[in-house]
Design a protein around this motif. Structure first.
Motif, PDB file in Angstrom:
ATOM      1  N   PRO A 185     -10.713   1.980   3.985  1.00  0.00           N
ATOM      2  CA  PRO A 185      -9.978   1.676   2.751  1.00  0.00           C
ATOM      3  C   PRO A 185      -9.942   0.179   2.477  1.00  0.00           C
ATOM      4  CG  PRO A 185      -8.439   2.084   4.541  1.00  0.00           C
ATOM      5  CD  PRO A 185      -9.822   2.240   5.127  1.00  0.00           C
ATOM      6  N   THR A 186     -10.197  -0.188   1.248  1.00  0.00           N
ATOM      7  CA  THR A 186     -10.186  -1.600   0.857  1.00  0.00           C
ATOM      8  C   THR A 186      -9.207  -1.798  -0.285  1.00  0.00           C
ATOM      9  OG1 THR A 186     -12.504  -1.842   1.480  1.00  0.00           O
ATOM     10  CG2 THR A 186     -11.574  -3.535   0.045  1.00  0.00           C
ATOM     11  N   LEU A 187      -8.192  -2.635  -0.050  1.00  0.00           N
ATOM     12  CA  LEU A 187      -7.244  -2.997  -1.101  1.00  0.00           C
ATOM     13  C   LEU A 187      -7.297  -4.502  -1.313  1.00  0.00           C
ATOM     14  CD1 LEU A 187      -4.086  -0.851  -0.195  1.00  0.00           C
ATOM     15  CD2 LEU A 187      -5.917  -0.296  -1.787  1.00  0.00           C
ATOM     16  N   PHE A 188      -6.943  -4.919  -2.521  1.00  0.00           N
ATOM     17  CA  PHE A 188      -6.955  -6.332  -2.863  1.00  0.00           C
ATOM     18  C   PHE A 188      -5.528  -6.802  -3.140  1.00  0.00           C
ATOM     19  CE2 PHE A 188     -11.047  -4.569  -4.118  1.00  0.00           C
ATOM     20  CZ  PHE A 188     -11.929  -5.439  -3.481  1.00  0.00           C
ATOM     21  N   SER A 189      -5.278  -8.062  -2.931  1.00  0.00           N
ATOM     22  CA  SER A 189      -3.944  -8.581  -3.177  1.00  0.00           C
ATOM     23  C   SER A 189      -3.619  -8.460  -4.661  1.00  0.00           C
ATOM     24  CB  SER A 189      -3.859 -10.045  -2.731  1.00  0.00           C
ATOM     25  OG  SER A 189      -4.737 -10.837  -3.485  1.00  0.00           O
ATOM     26  N   GLY A 190      -2.366  -8.239  -4.942  1.00  0.00           N
ATOM     27  CA  GLY A 190      -1.940  -8.042  -6.318  1.00  0.00           C
ATOM     28  C   GLY A 190      -0.808  -7.034  -6.350  1.00  0.00           C
ATOM     29  N   THR A 221       4.818  -2.994  -7.392  1.00  0.00           N
ATOM     30  CA  THR A 221       4.976  -3.272  -5.964  1.00  0.00           C
ATOM     31  C   THR A 221       3.831  -4.153  -5.479  1.00  0.00           C
ATOM     32  OG1 THR A 221       6.127  -1.194  -5.568  1.00  0.00           O
ATOM     33  CG2 THR A 221       5.078  -2.234  -3.667  1.00  0.00           C
ATOM     34  N   SER A 222       4.192  -5.190  -4.755  1.00  0.00           N
ATOM     35  CA  SER A 222       3.178  -6.149  -4.301  1.00  0.00           C
ATOM     36  C   SER A 222       2.279  -5.540  -3.246  1.00  0.00           C
ATOM     37  CB  SER A 222       3.849  -7.401  -3.734  1.00  0.00           C
ATOM     38  OG  SER A 222       4.549  -8.086  -4.741  1.00  0.00           O
ATOM     39  N   VAL A 223       1.030  -5.905  -3.305  1.00  0.00           N
ATOM     40  CA  VAL A 223       0.051  -5.541  -2.284  1.00  0.00           C
ATOM     41  C   VAL A 223      -0.455  -6.835  -1.680  1.00  0.00           C
ATOM     42  CG1 VAL A 223      -2.135  -4.399  -1.797  1.00  0.00           C
ATOM     43  CG2 VAL A 223      -0.620  -3.461  -3.543  1.00  0.00           C
ATOM     44  N   SER A 224      -0.269  -7.003  -0.386  1.00  0.00           N
ATOM     45  CA  SER A 224      -0.712  -8.240   0.256  1.00  0.00           C
ATOM     46  C   SER A 224      -2.221  -8.204   0.471  1.00  0.00           C
ATOM     47  CB  SER A 224       0.005  -8.434   1.597  1.00  0.00           C
ATOM     48  OG  SER A 224      -0.384  -7.434   2.510  1.00  0.00           O
ATOM     49  N   GLU A 225      -2.745  -9.308   0.940  1.00  0.00           N
ATOM     50  CA  GLU A 225      -4.185  -9.415   1.153  1.00  0.00           C
ATOM     51  C   GLU A 225      -4.667  -8.336   2.114  1.00  0.00           C
ATOM     52  OE1 GLU A 225      -7.409 -12.916   2.252  1.00  0.00           O
ATOM     53  OE2 GLU A 225      -5.377 -13.014   3.000  1.00  0.00           O
ATOM     54  N   GLY A 226      -5.638  -7.537   1.662  1.00  0.00           N
ATOM     55  CA  GLY A 226      -6.155  -6.448   2.485  1.00  0.00           C
ATOM     56  C   GLY A 226      -5.226  -5.255   2.566  1.00  0.00           C
ATOM     57  N   GLY A 227      -4.125  -5.267   1.803  1.00  0.00           N
ATOM     58  CA  GLY A 227      -3.167  -4.172   1.861  1.00  0.00           C
ATOM     59  C   GLY A 227      -2.426  -4.090   3.166  1.00  0.00           C
ATOM     60  N   LYS A 228      -2.189  -5.246   3.810  1.00  0.00           N
ATOM     61  CA  LYS A 228      -1.565  -5.231   5.134  1.00  0.00           C
ATOM     62  C   LYS A 228      -0.155  -4.669   5.127  1.00  0.00           C
ATOM     63  CE  LYS A 228      -4.040  -9.301   6.868  1.00  0.00           C
ATOM     64  NZ  LYS A 228      -3.872 -10.693   7.305  1.00  0.00           N
ATOM     65  N   ASN A 229       0.518  -4.700   3.962  1.00  0.00           N
ATOM     66  CA  ASN A 229       1.890  -4.204   3.933  1.00  0.00           C
ATOM     67  C   ASN A 229       1.961  -2.693   3.740  1.00  0.00           C
ATOM     68  OD1 ASN A 229       0.856  -4.853   1.354  1.00  0.00           O
ATOM     69  ND2 ASN A 229       2.885  -4.786   0.448  1.00  0.00           N
ATOM     70  N   PHE A 230       0.812  -2.007   3.834  1.00  0.00           N
ATOM     71  CA  PHE A 230       0.776  -0.538   3.845  1.00  0.00           C
ATOM     72  C   PHE A 230       0.103  -0.091   5.131  1.00  0.00           C
ATOM     73  CE2 PHE A 230       0.801  -1.513  -0.732  1.00  0.00           C
ATOM     74  CZ  PHE A 230       1.928  -0.797  -1.118  1.00  0.00           C
ATOM     75  N   SER A 231       0.445   1.133   5.525  1.00  0.00           N
ATOM     76  CA  SER A 231      -0.196   1.673   6.728  1.00  0.00           C
ATOM     77  C   SER A 231      -1.646   2.028   6.410  1.00  0.00           C
ATOM     78  CB  SER A 231       0.559   2.913   7.210  1.00  0.00           C
ATOM     79  OG  SER A 231       0.330   4.011   6.321  1.00  0.00           O
ATOM     80  N   GLN A 232      -2.407   2.256   7.474  1.00  0.00           N
ATOM     81  CA  GLN A 232      -3.821   2.626   7.300  1.00  0.00           C
ATOM     82  C   GLN A 232      -3.937   3.910   6.496  1.00  0.00           C
ATOM     83  OE1 GLN A 232      -6.506   1.038   8.205  1.00  0.00           O
ATOM     84  NE2 GLN A 232      -8.183   2.467   8.586  1.00  0.00           N
ATOM     85  N   GLY A 233      -3.084   4.892   6.800  1.00  0.00           N
ATOM     86  CA  GLY A 233      -3.130   6.155   6.073  1.00  0.00           C
ATOM     87  C   GLY A 233      -2.781   5.982   4.606  1.00  0.00           C
ATOM     88  N   GLN A 234      -1.777   5.152   4.320  1.00  0.00           N
ATOM     89  CA  GLN A 234      -1.406   4.905   2.926  1.00  0.00           C
ATOM     90  C   GLN A 234      -2.541   4.215   2.178  1.00  0.00           C
ATOM     91  OE1 GLN A 234       2.204   2.758   3.838  1.00  0.00           O
ATOM     92  NE2 GLN A 234       3.493   4.417   3.045  1.00  0.00           N
ATOM     93  N   ARG A 235      -3.232   3.317   2.859  1.00  0.00           N
ATOM     94  CA  ARG A 235      -4.364   2.636   2.210  1.00  0.00           C
ATOM     95  C   ARG A 235      -5.473   3.638   1.885  1.00  0.00           C
ATOM     96  NH1 ARG A 235      -3.233  -1.579   6.090  1.00  0.00           N
ATOM     97  NH2 ARG A 235      -5.048  -1.096   7.365  1.00  0.00           N
ATOM     98  N   GLN A 236      -5.725   4.569   2.810  1.00  0.00           N
ATOM     99  CA  GLN A 236      -6.752   5.580   2.548  1.00  0.00           C
ATOM    100  C   GLN A 236      -6.372   6.455   1.353  1.00  0.00           C
ATOM    101  OE1 GLN A 236      -7.441   7.695   6.247  1.00  0.00           O
ATOM    102  NE2 GLN A 236      -9.255   6.448   6.659  1.00  0.00           N
TER     103      GLN A 236
END
Length: 1595
Positions: free
Chosen positions: A1410-1415, A1467-1482
């Motif tokens: 999973p790849t998330l971007f900050s924002g 809701t803020s998303v930190s760089e790489g989506g670090k503030n979510f769990s791996q499962g939530q990112r998926q």
């Protein structure tokens, strides 16, 4: 000489004695300091941690056998001669002795005492022979004494030869001659005596010879000559060609020097750590400030002497005085040059280099301790949409609260790349603060002597310029601050894009991201444009302020005082005012730079002040290890908002506090048993990783307590750090040590073996067992280089499962007794999961260790588990052993969530041929690449390098690069106009002074006025800060006297100078505009080329290397190159104009001018060839530094957990030294060239001056002064021409590196002439015919003639062993690899005929990673605003991140501890989506894919990290949502594809089976049947297959 005057020799003797007295005082202080230091060392509790070299390079011959004896004997002879002089002088005194005779006797007596002192030092030095430190100290004292003695001997001998009253006797002449010869020899011996053989560092490398250089070598930098010779001969430098840094420059010593003041302000620490060099800076700056006008004084005296000789004066002594003045001028130039060279050596080579390294080391040290703010806050400043940014800006308070929150990787790297650089650069010339006022005072004195009270009229006008300067300075500082912030955001955004480039390419969103980055770039360029305008205004003030002063002063002098304006007054006043211009304007400029540096200091200070993880408790090795939570409340942040527990979801968006969304766990109670396996389980997003990271100390314990052994972050380093060769097996396991396997595997850019060893020694038996237990042996068998295979940055060339197993192997191999593992089984298939459980988690290597595993695979792990912790509702609701939980019925509750894990209970051994792939779209791709890259090579050879060393160009910068930059900056019309302005500005310089000459000749027609005119030239030429643009004015041929009014001349002068100011400013405005245009075009082209690069480029090129182009290199292109171009061409134009004028007016100097040019060019070639290579080495060595830093930021939790912070700190020190080495020699080389140009200048001035004196019968005073003036100026501008050409070449290295990436291979065109229909693919029909794919023309094919067809809306599963080609097939659909034969046709369109953008934008892939971007959530779900909020919420509900409508009530109940952040799209998303769990990112990535309604969907296991209950619901969603789509699914779980329409079984790139699951599972001869049979769930799989095909009762 008058009888009663003090003889000149007396003053030399006073200097001689004064040096001896000073030597005695300094020597006493040195002895006292040395004695005090030794006593402190003897009495101190601990020795100093600093390390200095003591080994010498004995291959270099060195001896100090005859030096001390030689100087002692010669000193004794000179003492005897001095005694004889005293005796003979006293004996010859007459009764009517004169004052001159008395002074003579006193002088000789003082000389005798000084020689006696020198003899004592010489005799003492016999007991301290070199390389003894005190021996060299004494040698330096003697050298200073002998230098003054030598000067006195020269003068005395010369005075003796000029006696005209009587003959010189033998008794007078011989002692003087012997004294001159002996003092010359003494000076030579002491100034050239080396301190000893070169030192060797701890690695046996020769240390820079500055610490063993002689006095002469140190002052004139001849110790760096060997490096220059090597570079000039080889035209290329390697790292081995550079000597090691001196000890005080090395990272190890800087770590302790800078660390000794930790806790104080950063500015104080910087000054304290560099106080010696800063003190030397201050002293040499003061001395230089007073000496700047000495060459001007000597030049003026020479011109005055020539003028008076022309008038018939000084007939007897004129030539003698002239020669002395010329020699004095040469000596003065050399001494001033030495002082200036030392000033800048200590400023740049010492202070700048050390401060940069210190700050980088300190920032890195902080990174190893800092709590991850990105996870805590989820705040990503600057990457949100524009509206929100504007709102934030409006809410900002005056100071920079927002900008100080440095949390993203890009922002942190910027502290190292930009802020530390800015602080270190300012440290090189901060001394202007007091040097400028000193020059100001001297200038005011000069101008007062020239103009009297009118000077104050002019100076008072300068006050008018100060408010303008102040306003401009504030604007510049404010804009520069914004520019830095904008650059931070752009680099951070670019870093995220490079990290998520696969996702971007899969979704064909390159253009959208390119547009977003260019918007950020345009904002940055807008601030840069404002900065350029500020610089142009500075240039306007720089040129305009003295003009206004001159006009008012001349007006007052001529109109109010009614005095006559002569050439002497006019030209000397102009040059002094020009000097005053520097002094006045340098102060505001320094103030601006100080503000810039202060901003950077504050940014770094705030970063260093950020929260750190709690220090590890002291370890009692005799106490039993306890891992437990006692009523603990855990959070990412220490300041959670009350709204995080009580506010309803609808109020989240109204909450501006960053902490309102911080996740918490409350009332946690658990005690993990030692030496056993424990499980942590719970739903996706429940907080399992938070619980595990709390044990590592990565979170904040708000209430209660927890216990877990942890390794402290290193507080010290070693100068000779090395990995132990071996560790006894019985001592391998450490009870209080910890190992950690993160959910997202963190790997280094190194070989597989290095990643597993992780700094431990290689123990073959343990290593092999580790590979087997982690199921890596079969993977390594496929790879040609085995475990020596490089895996690329972040393990990019491995599959998700392989990365997870390598990370697990690192923990298994480690010495840790306690192993924490975060969901390591989700990334692998069922068979591998069972293997890992049985052979690794329960295997011999892990037996007896405390194992804590976060997992969803509870059923698989249940039998071997001793303790289970279940997290739900933000609390540990179920805790206990399996037997306890079974009795209470809680185990059944947990197992219900695990109902989908039936396939994991595998009981049969898995044969190799039935192994399925372990995940990620890149596994087979890269495995095949690695296995086949060098298939033709049958011999065992050195492992293939995946990531090549960064390219370093050699030789001159290619002409094509200059041409390309010129084209990008503007067309031919732009450059013609620009050069016209530059030439016009120089012409107006000449006309300006020519008009003043006309004016002064009209007032005073005397021909000798021109002589004094030249005094002005020498002032300007000796400015060692900023050469004056109007200081090289040329005087045309004499015109007839003009008697027009003063008003007329003044008016014309005002007109000329005003025009010159405007034209001079315009040239900078135009070059700035051209530079902006070139920067924009260059950036856009590079960005486009990088986005269009093939995936292989990103796999083999570290992100840090790419990011370096977009950050540091473009900062150079933006800020330095326009100024470099303008300064170089302006300087060259000045040099050419000087040559033309001098050779035209005085043809006799054509040959000397040519000799000067040839000499300077020869020296310049050596300088340029060396400095260019050093600059390239600096650039290349910077990338590994940043890569290591970025790698550490991402993996800091793993590094701390393993206790590897010491190892990584040592590696950082090593890389800092590697980068500082060429940087240090770059600045030393600048001093080398300045010393040589100074020597050339002195020789040229002496030769030309004497030539003029000998040619006065052919030259009048005007011509002589004119020639001397331009010769003086010419040398200076040749020096600046060399420096500016070198600076241009060095900075153009940034363009060279950017263009290198612009020439890389590109993917197929994004758009072609063939465009698919707007709704393509409308059906989803696939026809693959004879598909052959290979990764290179010389490699074997990976897919071999595949042919199959897929009907519309058909669901196809793809299975096969590792390396069978599954992922290659998927990549072929997206044309990441091109078919070499055959084709893929989708809905009657051959995909190779259409562009990649058309193809990828109409297909959908759901990757595992999973790849998330900050924002924000919205910007991630809908990056380019294509969907409504309702659409996004619907997608979030379908992936079960939000409850469905009927579940709302239940969900409200679950919000007792933590709110559901997915209710708020802001809701803020930190760089790489670090503030979510791996499962939530998926799940977010899956939701993002659901928004794209594509008819063809390719799936890689996209729910590996979610719990099985959610996974089951997701599979139903996929079946429903994608019912009308054609699906190709790369299978990892057989249950996933058993209900599909048909199954493709691949083996070695060929289709071995293609049929319905039911038909395949019925046929006992099929590979698919064997796979199902070996899974242990054959009956379940068969039942599902029957149910799907409505054949339940048939078998």
């Amino acid at each position: 000489m008058e009888e009663d005057s003090i003889p000149r020799s007396f003053w030399l003797t006073i200097s001689f004695a004064g040096v001896a007295c000073g030597s005695a005082i300094v020597l006493s202080l040195q002895r006292a300091y040395d004695h005090k230091t030794k006593r402190q060392e003897e009495a101190g509790p601990e020795p100093s941690p600093l390390h200095f070299d003591d080994k010498r390079d004995l291959t270099v011959p060195f001896a100090d056998n005859d030096r001390t004896g030689r100087i002692t004997i010669e000193n004794a002879v000179l003492l005897l001669i001095s005694t004889y002089h005293l005796y003979s002088t006293v004996h010859s005194l007459s009764d009517d002795r004169t004052i001159s005779q008395i002074y003579n006797v006193v002088g000789i007596a003082l000389s005798l005492a000084t020689w006696l002192y020198a003899l004592a030092l010489a005799m003492t030095s016999q007991r301290h022979k070199l390389p003894d430190d005190w021996g060299f100290v004494l040698n330096c004292h003697l050298c200073a004494i002998y230098f003054i003695a030598w000067c006195a001997s020269i003068y005395n001998f010369y005075a003796l030869t000029q006696r005209t009253d009587d003959w010189v006797t033998w008794s007078e002449g011989v002692p003087q001659l012997v004294g001159l010869l002996l003092s010359t020899d003494l000076l030579y011996v002491t100034s050239t005596a080396r301190r000893g053989p070169p030192f060797l560092d701890e690695n046996g490398r020769v240390v820079a010879r500055v610490n063993v250089s002689s006095v002469f070598s140190f002052l004139f930098f001849t110790w760096v000559q060997p490096l220059v010779d090597v570079a000039y001969k080889k035209k290329q430098l390697e790292d081995d060609d550079l000597d090691a840094l001196p000890p005080i420059y090395r990272g190890y010593n800087l770590f302790y020097l800078f660390g000794s003041t930790r806790g104080r302000g950063l500015l104080y620490r910087i000054v304290k750590a560099n106080q010696t060099a800063i003190i030397i800076q201050v002293i040499t700056a003061f001395v230089a400030s007073f000496m700047y006008y000495l060459p001007a004084y000597f030049t003026g005296q020479i011109l005055l002497l020539i003028q008076e000789m022309g008038a018939g004066k000084h007939k007897e002594t004129g030539y003698r005085d002239g020669f002395l003045l010329v020699l004095g001028l040469g000596a003065c130039i050399i001494v001033l040059g030495v002082v200036i060279a030392q000033l800048w050596y200590w400023a740049a080579s010492s202070v700048q280099v050390r401060i940069k390294a210190m700050l980088n080391i300190e920032i890195y040290r902080k990174t190893l301790r800092r709590r991850d703010q990105a996870v805590a806050s989820g705040a990503a400043k600057g990457d949100e949409d524009n509206d929100k940014s504007k709102k934030d800006d409006g809410e900002k308070k005056g100071d920079d609260d927002e900008e100080e929150d440095v949390s993203s990787t890009g922002q942190i790297v910027n502290l190292m790349s930009t802020d530390s650089n800015r602080i270190s650069e300012f440290s090189t010339w901060w001394f202007t603060v007091f040097a400028a006022p000193t020059e100001l005072a001297i200038g005011i004195y000069f101008v007062y002597r020239l103009l009297g009270l009118s000077s104050f009229m002019g100076l008072s006008v300068m006050i008018i310029c100060l408010p303008i300067n102040h306003f401009n300075a504030k604007l510049f500082a404010k804009t520069q601050d914004k520019l830095m912030d904008a650059r931070d955001k752009r680099v951070s955004l670019m870093n995220e894009v490079l990290q998520g480039i696969r996702q971007i390419k899969f979704f064909a969103s390159e253009k959208d991201w390119q547009k977003r980055i260019l918007q950020s770039r345009n904002t940055e360029l807008g601030f840069l444009r404002t900065n350029y305008y500020c610089e142009a205004l500075f240039m306007l003030i720089w040129q305009g302020s003295p003009i206004l002063v001159i006009i008012v002063s001349f007006w007052s002098y001529t109109m109010l005082e009614g005095k006559e304006l002569t050439a002497a007054v006019a030209f000397t006043s102009i040059v002094v005012f020009n000097e005053l211009r520097f002094a006045l304007n340098a102060l505001p400029e320094t103030f601006i730079e100080f503000l810039q540096a202060l901003i950077s200091v504050r940014r770094i200070q705030n970063y260093l002040a950020q929260d750190e993880i709690d220090p590890a408790p002291p370890v009692d090795i005799n106490k039993e290890v306890r891992i437990a939570f006692d009523n603990a409340t855990l959070s990412w942040s220490s300041k959670p908002s009350s709204s995080s527990t009580n506010s309803p979801a609808s109020s989240i968006s109204n909450n501006t506090g960053l902490e309102s969304d911080v996740f918490m766990l409350k009332d946690i109670n658990a005690h993990f048993p030692n030496d056993k396996l424990s499980l942590i389980c719970g739903a996706t997003g429940a907080g399992k990783s938070l619980l595990l990271l709390s044990l590592l100390g990565e979170t904040v314990v708000l209430e209660g307590s927890l216990e877990c052994p942890r390794a402290p972050v290193t507080e010290d380093v070693s100068f000779d750090f090395s990995i132990p060769k071996s560790i006894p097996e019985e001592d391998w396991i450490l009870d209080h040590s910890l190992a950690y396997v993160s959910q997202t595997a963190w790997l280094q850019n190194a070989s597989i073996r290095d990643n597993i060893l992780f700094g431990l020694p290689y123990i073959k038996k343990r290593y092999k067992e580790t590979l087997r237990s982690c199921a890596l042996d079969k993977d390594l068998a496929i790879l040609e280089d085995g475990d020596m295979t490089e895996i690329g940055e972040k393990g990019i060339t491995l599959s998700g499962g392989q990365k997870a197993r390598v990370a697990l192997a690192r923990a298994v191999y480690s010495r840790a007794k306690n192993v924490l593992m975060d969901d390591v089984l989700s990334a692998v298939d069922a068979h591998t999961a069972k293997h890992l459980y049985e052979n690794c988690l329960l295997g011999p290597l892990m037996k007896g260790r405390t194992r804590i595993l976060v997992t969803h695979h509870i059923k698989l792990c249940l039998n071997g588990t001793t303790y289970i912790v279940h997290i739900s509702d933000g609390r540990t609701d179920i805790v206990g052993s399996p037997s306890e939980l079974r009795q209470s019925g809680h185990l059944a509750t947990i197992m219900d969530e695990d109902e989908q894990s039936q396939e994991e209970a595998i009981e049969d051994e898995i044969p190799p041929e039935s192994l399925t792939s372990t995940s990620s779209e890149s596994e087979e791709t890269e495995a095949t690449i690695i296995s086949s890259t060098n298939a033709a090579d049958t011999d065992k050879k050195k492992p293939r390098v995946l990531v090549e060393e960064e390219t370093r160009f050699t030789g001159k910068v290619k002409t094509k690069l200059y041409k390309m930059y010129i084209r990008m900056a503007g067309g031919w019309l732009f450059w013609v106009f620009l050069f016209s302005v530059v030439i016009g500005s120089r012409s107006l310089d000449i006309v300006e002074l020519w008009w003043v000459k006309i004016w002064t000749q009209a007032a005073n027609p005397s021909s000798v006025n021109t002589i004094t005119t030249q005094t002005h030239q020498s002032f300007s030429s000796m400015s060692f800060y900023i050469p004056s643009s109007t200081g090289d004015n040329i005087h045309a041929f004499d015109n007839e006297s003009n008697t027009r009014s003063v008003k007329f001349y003044l008016s014309v002068y005002v007109l000329i100078t005003s025009l010159n100011i405007i034209v001079g400013t315009l040239r900078f405005v135009f070059i700035y505009l051209g530079g902006l245009r070139a920067s924009r075009n260059l950036y856009e082209r590079l960005l486009h080329r990088v986005f269009r690069a093939p995936l292989r480029f990103f796999d083999t090129t570290p992100v840090g290397r790419i990011l370096n182009r977009f950050s540091k290199d473009f900062e150079t292109i933006d800020s330095s190159i326009p100024n470099d171009i303008m300064n170089f061409f302006t300087t060259i134009l000045i040099v050419v104009s000087i040559v033309i004028v001098v050779c035209t007016v005085v043809p006799i100097f054509v040959i000397p001018m040519l000799l000067i040019v040839v000499t300077c060019i020869a020296v310049a070639n050596m300088f340029v060839s060396t400095s260019r290579e050093l600059k390239r080495m600096d650039s290349v060595s910077r990338s590994p530094l940043f890569s290591h830093f970025s790698e550490t930021i991402v993996g800091v939790s793993t590094i701390r957990a393993f206790g590897a912070s010491r190892q990584f700190m040592q590696e950082m020190l090593k890389r800092v030294d590697t980068n500082a080495r060429p940087y240090y020699f770059v600045w030393v080389l600048n001093r080398w060239i300045s010393a040589r140009v100074t020597a050339i200048s002195a020789v040229v001035n002496v030769v030309v001056g004497m030539g003029i004196l000998l040619s006065l019968d052919r030259l009048d005073a005007s011509g002589a002064g004119f020639c001397l003036s331009f010769i003086l100026t010419f040398s200076d501008y040749m020096f600046w021409g060399i420096r500016r050409y070198t600076s241009l070449e060095m900075n153009f290295n940034a363009v060279e590196r950017v263009v290198e990436f612009m020439e890389m291979d590109q993917e197929a065109p994004a758009i072609t002439d063939v465009r698919p229909p707007s709704l393509w693919p409308s059906e989803g029909r696939i026809d693959v015919t004879d598909l052959e794919v290979r990764y290179a023309a010389d490699l074997d094919p990976v897919l071999k003639g595949l042919t199959f067809s897929v009907k519309p809306r058909e669901k196809i599963g793809v299975v096969g062993r590792t390396g069978s080609g599954k992922s290659t097939l998927a990549l072929s659909f997206f044309r990441f690899v091109e078919a070499t034969r055959g084709n893929i046709v989708i809905d009657d369109i051959d995909i190779k005929c259409i562009g990649t953008e058309d193809l990828r934008s109409n297909l959908t892939i759901i990757p595992q990673d999973p790849t998330l971007f900050s924002g924000t959530l919205r910007s991630n779900m809908d990056p380019f605003e294509q969907f409504s909020d309702d659409d996004i919420f619907t997608a979030l509900k379908r992936v079960h991140l939000l409850p469905s409508d009927e579940d709302n009530f239940e969900n409200d109940e679950l919000e007792a501890v933590n709110i559901n952040v997915f209710h708020d799209l802001e809701t803020s998303v930190s760089e790489g989506g670090k503030n979510f769990s791996q499962g939530q990112r998926q799940l977010l990535c899956l939701g993002r894919a659901l928004l794209r309604r594509s008819k063809l969907v390719l799936m890689d296991e996209a729910t590996a990290s979610v719990d099985f209950q959610t996974d089951k619901a997701i599979q139903k969603t996929i079946a429903t949502e994608f019912a009308g789509c054609t699906i190709l699914c790369i299978a990892h779980r057989l249950h996933t594809v058993i209900e599909y329409d048909r199954i493709i079984v691949l083996d070695q790139g060929q289709i071995v089976e293609f049929d319905s699951p039911l038909e395949l599972i019925r046929n006992t001869e099929t590979v698919f049947y064997k796979m199902c049979k070996n899974s242990g769930e054959f009956d379940s799989l068969l039942a599902l297959a029957k149910a799907k095909h409505e054949l339940v009762d048939v078998l």
